[in-house]
Design a protein around this motif. Structure first.
Motif, PDB file in Angstrom:
ATOM      1  N   VAL A  74      45.858  33.690  40.475  1.00  0.00           N
ATOM      2  CA  VAL A  74      45.466  35.041  41.738  1.00  0.00           C
ATOM      3  C   VAL A  74      45.751  36.092  40.557  1.00  0.00           C
ATOM      4  O   VAL A  74      45.743  37.396  41.664  1.00  0.00           O
ATOM      5  CB  VAL A  74      46.152  34.170  42.774  1.00  0.00           C
ATOM      6  N   GLY A  75      45.229  36.251  39.721  1.00  0.00           N
ATOM      7  CA  GLY A  75      45.367  37.884  39.017  1.00  0.00           C
ATOM      8  C   GLY A  75      46.939  38.723  39.087  1.00  0.00           C
ATOM      9  O   GLY A  75      48.303  37.552  39.198  1.00  0.00           O
ATOM     10  N   ASN A  76      46.986  40.135  39.164  1.00  0.00           N
ATOM     11  CA  ASN A  76      48.098  40.724  38.005  1.00  0.00           C
ATOM     12  C   ASN A  76      48.264  39.811  36.524  1.00  0.00           C
ATOM     13  O   ASN A  76      50.040  39.675  37.058  1.00  0.00           O
ATOM     14  CB  ASN A  76      49.323  40.326  39.103  1.00  0.00           C
TER      15      ASN A  76
ATOM     16  N   SER B  81      40.008  32.686  37.384  1.00  0.00           N
ATOM     17  CA  SER B  81      40.951  33.283  37.277  1.00  0.00           C
ATOM     18  C   SER B  81      39.745  34.963  38.388  1.00  0.00           C
ATOM     19  O   SER B  81      38.953  35.097  38.420  1.00  0.00           O
ATOM     20  CB  SER B  81      41.903  34.077  36.262  1.00  0.00           C
ATOM     21  N   VAL B  82      41.744  35.852  38.968  1.00  0.00           N
ATOM     22  CA  VAL B  82      40.493  37.101  39.805  1.00  0.00           C
ATOM     23  C   VAL B  82      40.757  38.045  39.051  1.00  0.00           C
ATOM     24  O   VAL B  82      42.517  37.534  38.613  1.00  0.00           O
ATOM     25  CB  VAL B  82      40.544  36.945  40.959  1.00  0.00           C
TER      26      VAL B  82
ATOM     27  N   HIS C 119      47.003  45.759  39.300  1.00  0.00           N
ATOM     28  CA  HIS C 119      47.406  46.188  38.228  1.00  0.00           C
ATOM     29  C   HIS C 119      46.592  46.120  37.108  1.00  0.00           C
ATOM     30  O   HIS C 119      46.743  46.318  36.162  1.00  0.00           O
ATOM     31  CB  HIS C 119      48.652  45.563  37.744  1.00  0.00           C
ATOM     32  N   ASP C 120      45.341  44.556  36.576  1.00  0.00           N
ATOM     33  CA  ASP C 120      44.652  44.363  35.950  1.00  0.00           C
ATOM     34  C   ASP C 120      43.850  45.296  34.932  1.00  0.00           C
ATOM     35  O   ASP C 120      43.146  45.328  34.427  1.00  0.00           O
ATOM     36  CB  ASP C 120      43.544  42.582  35.876  1.00  0.00           C
TER      37      ASP C 120
ATOM     38  N   ALA D 100      37.657  43.436  30.489  1.00  0.00           N
ATOM     39  CA  ALA D 100      38.335  42.847  28.954  1.00  0.00           C
ATOM     40  C   ALA D 100      38.874  41.333  29.923  1.00  0.00           C
ATOM     41  O   ALA D 100      38.794  40.194  28.746  1.00  0.00           O
ATOM     42  CB  ALA D 100      39.835  42.935  28.852  1.00  0.00           C
ATOM     43  N   GLN D 101      38.642  40.587  30.520  1.00  0.00           N
ATOM     44  CA  GLN D 101      39.175  39.763  30.559  1.00  0.00           C
ATOM     45  C   GLN D 101      38.027  39.232  32.193  1.00  0.00           C
ATOM     46  O   GLN D 101      37.870  37.640  31.758  1.00  0.00           O
ATOM     47  CB  GLN D 101      39.998  39.408  32.648  1.00  0.00           C
TER      48      GLN D 101
END
Length: 102
Positions: free
Chosen positions: A17-19, A53-54, A58-59, A75-76
């Motif tokens: 779920v991120g970060n 993923s999401v 912060h990502d 990048a992701q």
């Protein structure tokens, strides 16, 4: 997580779920944090299924594609469902269906 996945036996994916790369995200697909915060943390077994993923807030801070470069430079972002070297995230906003799980 490895032990839990081993005990469950039928894990088909992980929801992330991120970060994922606190505090400021990864800069690009070669950023060392992919190793230090994901590949070296989670076993081959845990990474053998897709990680849906999401982005978290912060990502996005260092990522070259999130605010100025676009999805192609992010990048992701990973469009390949079979690529287990990174998360599966085919866009900034996306969904996947699993009718076999209904």
């Amino acid at each position: 997580m490895h032990q839990e996945m081993h005990e469950l036996g039928d894990v088909q994916f992980v929801i992330n779920v991120g970060n994922s790369f606190y505090p400021a995200g990864v800069k690009d697909k070669a950023d060392g944090q992919w190793n230090s915060k994901w590949r070296w943390v989670y076993s081959d077994l845990v990474r053998s299924v897709p990680w849906y993923s999401v982005y978290g807030n912060h990502d996005m801070l260092q990522d070259k594609g999130t605010c100025k470069g676009g999805q192609g430079h992010a990048a992701q972002i990973n469009y390949d469902h079979n690529d287990r070297s990174r998360f599966f995230m085919p866009g900034f906003s996306w969904f996947v269906e699993h009718p076999e799980l209904d």
